[in-house]
Design a protein around this motif. Sequence first.
Motif: not given
Length: 257
Positions: A115-122, A124-128, A167-169
Amino acid sequence: MKIIQVTDLHLVTPGDILCERDPLQNLRACIADINANHADAELVIFTGDLSDTGHEDSYRALASELEKLVPPYRLLLGNHDNRGAFLRVFNRVVPEDGFVQSVVDTAEGRLILLDTLSEGFVEGRLDEARQAWLKQRLDEAAGRPVFLFLHHPPFPIFLPLLDGLGLVEAEALHGLLREHGNVRHIFVGHAHRPVAGSWRGIPVSVIRGTNHQTALDFSPDRIMTTLEPPVYAVVFIDRDTVIAHFHDFLDRTAAYR
C-alpha cells in the motif's frame, strides 16, 4: 503459475463518463475477457486507482463487478483511492498496520502487495511503518523468490513530470530489496503506459489502465491524456522465467488461421 495484473480502473459514479469513456463498462469488459480466457489464473491483482473519486459508490460498483470474476483477486490502492471509503465497502479486508497490504505465498515464491497511498498526495509513500512491515515480510521469505506489486513506480520511466510523482522513498525500498537479494520482478501501475525494463538489476513492468492512458510525451512541462486501448497483463512465472503479455482486451481485430 499464471497471474493477471489489472490497474488504474478510475471508477466514478455509475453512469458517469471519464475522459470520454465509461470506466465501469470497461471494467465489465475486462472481467468478462479474463473469465473467458484466464479462468485458470491463480490470482488477479488490481494495482491501485480502483476509484477516480474515492467515493463509496465507486467501490460498491467495483464490489458488485468483482462478484462475477472467476479467479480469486487482491486489491491495492493508488493515489486516487480513499482508504477509509474502500475499507467501509470491502469490510472483509483486514488492514496490516492500518494499510491495505498483504502477502500471498505460492509454489513459485512470495507475492508482496504494498500500500503506497498517501492520501491527499499524488506521489506514493513508504513511511517507516510500511518499511518495517515490508522488512518483516521479506525476512520471512528468506531464501525464496519475491515478486512485488505496488501502485507507484519506485524507478524512473523518463517521462519527466510522471517521474516526480512516483514513490518518494525509492532509495529505502531499494535498500530493503537489495538486502533480501531475490526479488525477481516489480509490477506497478500509476503511469498508464506499457513500460518494461530493469531497475538496478531488478526487472520491472508497468501497464496501461482500463480506461484512459498517458501519452508517450517526453516534454518536461506537460502530461497529456490519450484514449489508447486499455490493457491487462497475463503473467507467467516459473523457476526460470517471468513473462508478461500486455493484452488489449477490447481489440476486435479478426484472427486468421
